[in-house]
Design a protein around this motif. Structure first.
Motif, short mmCIF file in Angstrom:
data_model
loop_
_atom_site.label_atom_id
_atom_site.label_comp_id
_atom_site.label_asym_id
_atom_site.label_seq_id
_atom_site.Cartn_x
_atom_site.Cartn_y
_atom_site.Cartn_z
N PRO A 172 -20.49 -10.78 66.50
CA PRO A 172 -20.45 -9.78 66.92
C PRO A 172 -19.24 -8.44 67.39
O PRO A 172 -19.83 -7.11 67.39
CB PRO A 172 -20.53 -10.73 68.68
N PRO A 173 -18.69 -8.66 67.47
CA PRO A 173 -17.40 -7.28 67.13
C PRO A 173 -18.13 -6.52 65.74
O PRO A 173 -18.00 -5.27 66.60
CB PRO A 173 -16.20 -7.93 66.45
N ALA A 174 -18.19 -7.09 65.46
CA ALA A 174 -18.44 -6.15 63.83
C ALA A 174 -20.11 -5.63 64.50
O ALA A 174 -20.60 -3.75 64.06
CB ALA A 174 -19.47 -6.50 62.72
N ILE A 175 -20.93 -5.67 65.39
CA ILE A 175 -21.81 -5.28 66.12
C ILE A 175 -21.39 -4.15 66.88
O ILE A 175 -22.38 -3.07 66.84
CB ILE A 175 -23.40 -6.65 66.81
N ASP A 206 -24.44 -9.51 76.27
CA ASP A 206 -23.88 -8.57 76.39
C ASP A 206 -24.01 -7.93 76.20
O ASP A 206 -24.19 -6.45 76.04
CB ASP A 206 -21.61 -9.47 76.72
N LEU A 207 -23.98 -7.81 74.00
CA LEU A 207 -24.13 -6.61 73.14
C LEU A 207 -25.21 -6.10 73.81
O LEU A 207 -25.67 -4.63 73.85
CB LEU A 207 -23.25 -6.98 72.43
N THR A 270 -8.19 -12.47 65.93
CA THR A 270 -6.73 -11.61 64.91
C THR A 270 -7.90 -10.38 65.24
O THR A 270 -9.48 -10.22 64.91
CB THR A 270 -5.78 -11.44 64.28
N ASP A 271 -7.35 -9.13 65.29
CA ASP A 271 -7.98 -7.22 64.28
C ASP A 271 -8.33 -7.86 62.49
O ASP A 271 -7.26 -8.71 62.25
CB ASP A 271 -7.31 -6.55 64.32
N ARG A 272 -9.35 -6.98 62.35
CA ARG A 272 -9.43 -7.65 60.92
C ARG A 272 -9.75 -6.17 60.20
O ARG A 272 -10.55 -5.74 60.99
CB ARG A 272 -10.55 -8.90 60.01
N GLY A 284 -12.04 -11.31 63.92
CA GLY A 284 -11.33 -11.76 62.26
C GLY A 284 -10.40 -13.23 63.16
O GLY A 284 -10.40 -12.53 64.12
N TRP A 285 -10.56 -14.23 62.42
CA TRP A 285 -9.75 -15.30 62.27
C TRP A 285 -8.15 -15.62 61.83
O TRP A 285 -8.77 -14.67 60.35
CB TRP A 285 -10.20 -16.67 62.54
#
Length: 374
Positions: A172-175, A206-207, A270-272, A284-285
């Motif tokens: 989802p964050p990549a989208i 939400d996206l 976390t940020d990746r 990411g994790w």
């Protein structure tokens, strides 16, 4: 597997294609964010069978491909140490780092082993108490739960010589990053069914609402892909932007609560960094403080790695959907599966590998390609 042929039926494929052609009235650009879907699309020529107004853009859906060069170089550093047994899935061994790959490390004496499960690596740790066993944990939400379970088991059974080199990322964050890019042309998404089988569909509404894009959860066989495209195009033509589940045989709205609970226990968000894209916030994790002793990056102190991407490689643009693989000048010449410049050419889910295998080399046509559909 029992019903596999049903999802490759040429007659049903023709009907879906006819429905798509009858629905489309203007150009649309759709992105799949799954390397498995990309390979199905290219192998069966689905992108060539669609009407000209429907363009498929290949997104950053290959887990090997998006693993950042810095993490690859950290893996190479750890794997070369004499006290280490370094374990990985096979498709990581030929992914190029700055100046070598895991195959080269193994040829130079490093103990690099291909395993089929992270639990195989944990078994090796039990069998070799005088060695440090490291498993290379990469991938999206699909591979994260078994890796989390392995770390959980290592802690539970007090196996101190096992650790995980983590490079897990979230879709989802990549989208969101794709949709906020100034160069974005994407108008809808085919979401990866296996990711949603784990995480459910809760993050997608939400996206879809914020960016006004349809998101259709899709499977991996030709008819799955065509049905996902059909539903997506129908929404676009109607001016809708909702989340649909076109893969109900595997995906429930809530996903897999047990897998999610394991992820919440072992990992924290976390940020990746994504190879070819850059850092995406909360994408990411990493291992949570409770399991930090099993973090290979921390255990072996592999920080401050200097990396260098090949200047001729345009895999970052491929991963962002800005170009198709064959539009890279190195494609098929200086960059081949035997001499890859980037992970997209060597990974079994990479877009460049798919284009090279199924188009450039003229692979044997499949049932779908040899049917009247084509």
């Amino acid at each position: 597997m029992k019903y596999l042929d049903e999802f490759q039926d040429p007659a049903l494929a023709r009907r879906l294609l006819d429905d798509i052609r009858a629905t489309v009235t203007r150009p649309w650009a759709l992105m799949e964010v799954c390397g498995g879907q990309t390979h199905t699309i290219i192998r069966h020529g689905i992108d060539q069978l669609l009407p000209d107004d429907v363009e498929l853009i290949h997104g950053p859906g290959c887990p090997v491909c998006v693993t950042p060069l810095e993490v690859i170089d950290k893996a190479l550093d750890i794997a070369a140490r004499p006290e280490v047994i370094f374990c990985s899935f096979g498709d990581m061994l030929r992914v190029p780092g700055t100046d070598r790959d895991l195959f080269r490390v193994r040829s130079e004496g490093g103990d690099v082993r291909v395993v089929y499960s992270p639990l195989d690596a944990l078994k090796l740790a039990r069998q070799n108490p005088d060695r440090e066993v490291v498993f290379f944990g990469i991938g999206f939400e699909t591979t994260a739960p078994p890796n989390a379970m392995t770390v959980y088991q290592a802690r539970k059974h007090r196996i101190p010589n096992f650790s995980l080199l983590v490079s897990h990322v979230r879709v989802p964050p990549a989208i969101e990053a794709i949709m906020t890019s100034p160069s974005c042309r994407v108008q809808a998404f085919l979401a990866a069914g296996h990711v949603c089988s784990v995480m459910g569909m809760g993050e997608y509404p939400d996206l879809a609402e914020r960016f006004r894009v349809p998101i259709v959860v899709t499977g991996f066989e030709p008819l799955d892909i065509l049905e996902g495209i059909r539903r997506t195009v129908r929404q676009l033509e109607r001016g809708e932007h909702t989340v649909e589940n076109a893969y109900p045989r595997a995906v429930r709205t809530e996903g897999n609560p047990a897998a999610q609970a394991m992820l919440d226990d072992v990992f924290e968000v976390t940020d990746r960094a994504w190879r070819g894209i850059g850092t995406i916030p909360a994408s990411g994790w990493r291992l949570s403080p409770r399991y930090r002793d099993y973090d290979a990056e921390h255990r072996f102190a592999v920080g401050d790695i200097a990396t260098r991407e090949p200047a001729a490689c345009r895999s970052g643009e491929v991963l962002q959907g800005l170009i198709k693989p064959h539009e890279c000048e190195a494609f098929g010449t200086t960059c081949t599966p035997r001499t890859p410049l980037g992970a997209t050419m060597v990974s079994s889910e990479g877009a460049c590998a798919a284009y090279y295998l199924y188009r450039r080399l003229g692979a044997t046509p499949t049932k779908l390609e040899t049917s009247p559909v084509a």
